[in-house]
Design an enzyme around this catalytic site. Structure first.
Site, PDB file in Angstrom:
ATOM      1  N   SER A  50       1.119  -1.568  -0.290  1.00 13.08           N
ATOM      2  CA  SER A  50       0.110   0.110  -0.249  1.00 13.08           C
ATOM      3  C   SER A  50       1.002   1.315  -0.357  1.00 13.08           C
ATOM      4  O   SER A  50       1.842   0.555   0.019  1.00 13.08           O
ATOM      5  CB  SER A  50      -0.498   0.150   1.609  1.00 13.08           C
ATOM      6  N   GLU A 107      -0.251   5.941  -6.774  1.00  5.24           N
ATOM      7  CA  GLU A 107       0.052   5.534  -7.600  1.00  5.24           C
ATOM      8  C   GLU A 107      -1.369   5.760  -9.123  1.00  5.24           C
ATOM      9  O   GLU A 107      -2.332   5.432  -8.343  1.00  5.24           O
ATOM     10  CB  GLU A 107       0.165   3.789  -8.249  1.00  5.24           C
TER      11      GLU A 107
END
Length: 163
Positions: A50, A107
Site C-alpha cells: 500500500s 499510483e
C-alpha cells in the site's frame, strides 16, 4: 510463565526511488517485464505494498538492488492490446512538513497521456494529506507513456529499500 509474547518488528525501509518505464511485446507478461527492464527495476521480486512512505525515508536514485531480492514496491501499470492507443502510469510521493509523519505514495494508470495521469496522481497525494489534516512539504512524481504497437505496458513505481 510469561503469557506475553514478544512483538516482532521489521525494520522499515529508509530509502525510496521513483522509476517508470514502458514495454511493448507480443504478450502481456513480456510487455510488463520489458517495462520493468526499461524502468531499471527488473530481476527482483516486487512485493506490492500500500502507499505509505516511512517517516524520514530519503528519496534517492534507484540503488543497485541484488538480483532476486524481495522489494516492497508501490506501483501502477496499464497494459493494452489496442494498437495505436496511448496508455500511461504515474506515481507520486507527498512528503510532510512534519518529518515525524509518514509520507504518502500514490499510483495511478489510465488510457491517455502521461501529463494528465501525472496531474491526477499528484492531486491524489494532495487529497490524502487533506484527509489527514497534514501539511505537504513537497510532492515528487514520475510517469510513463506508451503508444501500443503489439501489447503495450506503461509502468511507474516507488520501490523501497534499505541504506
Amino acid at each position: 510463565m510469561n503469557n506475553s509474547s514478544p512483538i516482532h518488528t521489521m525494520k522499515a525501509p529508509n530509502i525510496l526511488s521513483l522509476v517508470a518505464g514502458v514495454g511493448d511485446a507480443k504478450n502481456y507478461l513480456n510487455a510488463f517485464d520489458m517495462a520493468l527492464l526499461d524502468a531499471g527495476i527488473c530481476n527482483v521480486n516486487l512485493i506490492r505494498i500500500s502507499s505509505i512512505m516511512p517517516p524520514k525515508a530519503e528519496i534517492i536514485p534507484l540503488p543497485n538492488i541484488p538480483m532476486g531480492s524481495l522489494v516492497p514496491t508501490a506501483y501502477g501499470y496499464k497494459v493494452s492490446e489496442n494498437k495505436g492507443e496511448t496508455i500511461s502510469a504515474a506515481v507520486s510521493v507527498a512528503i510532510p512538513k512534519d518529518k515525524e509523519l509518514c509520507g504518502l505514495i500514490m499510483e495511478y494508470s489510465a488510457i491517455g497521456g502521461k501529463k494528465e495521469t501525472e496531474e491526477t496522481v499528484r492531486e491524489m497525494a494532495k487529497i490524502g494529506f487533506e484527509m489527514r489534516g497534514w501539511e505537504i512539504d513537497k510532492i515528487i512524481s514520475k510517469a510513463s507513456e506508451c503508444t501500443v504497437e503489439n501489447i503495450g505496458c506503461a509502468f511507474a513505481a516507488v520501490p523501497l529499500w534499505y541504506k
